[in-house]
Design a protein around this motif. Sequence first.
Motif, PDB file in Angstrom:
ATOM      1  N   LEU A 113       0.825  -1.200   0.000  1.00 16.03           N
ATOM      2  CA  LEU A 113       0.000   0.000   0.000  1.00 16.03           C
ATOM      3  C   LEU A 113       0.863   1.255   0.000  1.00 16.03           C
ATOM      4  O   LEU A 113       0.581   2.218  -0.721  1.00 16.03           O
ATOM      5  N   LEU A 114       1.935   1.274   0.790  1.00 14.82           N
ATOM      6  CA  LEU A 114       2.793   2.456   0.837  1.00 14.82           C
ATOM      7  C   LEU A 114       3.382   2.762  -0.538  1.00 14.82           C
ATOM      8  O   LEU A 114       3.539   3.933  -0.909  1.00 14.82           O
ATOM      9  N   VAL A 115       3.709   1.729  -1.300  1.00 15.67           N
ATOM     10  CA  VAL A 115       4.229   1.936  -2.651  1.00 15.67           C
ATOM     11  C   VAL A 115       3.168   2.571  -3.538  1.00 15.67           C
ATOM     12  O   VAL A 115       3.448   3.504  -4.302  1.00 15.67           O
ATOM     13  N   VAL A 116       1.936   2.094  -3.438  1.00 18.36           N
ATOM     14  CA  VAL A 116       0.853   2.672  -4.237  1.00 18.36           C
ATOM     15  C   VAL A 116       0.597   4.125  -3.827  1.00 18.36           C
ATOM     16  O   VAL A 116       0.354   4.990  -4.678  1.00 18.36           O
ATOM     17  N   LEU A 117       0.652   4.398  -2.529  1.00 11.87           N
ATOM     18  CA  LEU A 117       0.408   5.758  -2.053  1.00 11.87           C
ATOM     19  C   LEU A 117       1.430   6.748  -2.611  1.00 11.87           C
ATOM     20  O   LEU A 117       1.147   7.948  -2.709  1.00 11.87           O
ATOM     21  N   ALA A 159      -8.785   9.565  -4.904  1.00 11.69           N
ATOM     22  CA  ALA A 159      -7.672   8.815  -4.307  1.00 11.69           C
ATOM     23  C   ALA A 159      -8.052   7.357  -4.093  1.00 11.69           C
ATOM     24  O   ALA A 159      -7.245   6.449  -4.358  1.00 11.69           O
ATOM     25  N   ARG A 160      -9.265   7.125  -3.613  1.00 10.23           N
ATOM     26  CA  ARG A 160      -9.707   5.753  -3.360  1.00 10.23           C
ATOM     27  C   ARG A 160      -9.745   4.943  -4.661  1.00 10.23           C
ATOM     28  O   ARG A 160      -9.290   3.794  -4.711  1.00 10.23           O
ATOM     29  N   SER A 165      -7.432   0.813  -8.198  1.00  8.10           N
ATOM     30  CA  SER A 165      -7.073   0.374  -9.550  1.00  8.10           C
ATOM     31  C   SER A 165      -5.636  -0.121  -9.638  1.00  8.10           C
ATOM     32  O   SER A 165      -5.279  -0.852 -10.570  1.00  8.10           O
ATOM     33  N   ARG A 166      -4.804   0.262  -8.677  1.00 13.07           N
ATOM     34  CA  ARG A 166      -3.385  -0.104  -8.728  1.00 13.07           C
ATOM     35  C   ARG A 166      -2.987  -1.185  -7.735  1.00 13.07           C
ATOM     36  O   ARG A 166      -1.828  -1.577  -7.697  1.00 13.07           O
ATOM     37  N   ARG A 167      -3.921  -1.635  -6.943  1.00 11.32           N
ATOM     38  CA  ARG A 167      -3.608  -2.673  -5.968  1.00 11.32           C
ATOM     39  C   ARG A 167      -4.023  -4.036  -6.508  1.00 11.32           C
ATOM     40  O   ARG A 167      -5.184  -4.272  -6.820  1.00 11.32           O
TER      41      ARG A 167
END
Length: 303
Positions: A113-117, A159-160, A165-167
């Motif tokens: 998640l941190l990478v996606v953020l 943001a959500r 879409s990227r996880r």
Amino acid sequence: MAYSETDTGHDPDPYLEHRRTLFATAYRMLGSVADAEDVLQDTWLSWHRADRSAVRDPRAYLVRTVTNHSLNRLTSARARRERYVGPWLPEPLLTSPGAQEEAELADSVSTALLVVLETLTPVERAVFVLREVFGYAHAEIAGFLDRPEPTVRQIARRAREHVRSRRARYDTDPERRATVTARFIEACAGGDLNAVLELLAPDVTCWSDGGGKVSAARRPLHGADHVGRFVLGVLRKPRMAGVAVELVPVNGELGVLLTLGGEPVGAVTYDLLDDRFETIRVQLNPDKIRGLRRGTASRVSTY
């Protein structure tokens, strides 16, 4: 005058009362233990310079302060990361032993998640963390950011959707993760490349972050053969130099901790799908291992 977080006087200090929540907020917004701790120091200074009589809700005031200090650091961090040597990965953080069994916590602090953020704008990231992780109302977030509530709602939705879409979908069962990880470590320890390859997805990707300080791959590695040979070297060769390999909770999930003489020198986090490694992240930058020292686990396990 020298400032210290222990200078609290006789009455309970709201800053100390909420410090764990403040650290958890800053860490998720920044992906950096060092930056999160700097933000907390800035927040402490702001709090002790504030007119307390005008503060009706200390917790809200402190969260707002952490949020704005984090936003300032996110903006400057983007410029620094453009000059970063090799792949940039979040700083890993030891979490409490029970945290890997708490799905909500593991998900909110996971390296994945941190990478996606990192792909969100600073404001999007702040809104996502405050809304999706800590459950603040849109109106509260609007107050923190000095923005209209309808604007915050739009940012939160954007943001959500971006994060969703990227996880990718990954296995999250702790027992299966422990079994697969133990097999992988055993294969690496024995130098069994074929056994390692059997546990890697054909399209596995590996990122290694050395920050230009230690030897690491300057670009992501793709494919089981390339990744298998690299990871085998990371987890087997150091043992000859006395580096110990431990299985510990890192960022809410079982991970691999590398220590030398009891001090951390690196960590490996990863994502599994169908009992195979889909993504592997190796953190070796000596400037980004302070969160791996014993005693840091409690800082993020409670909010």
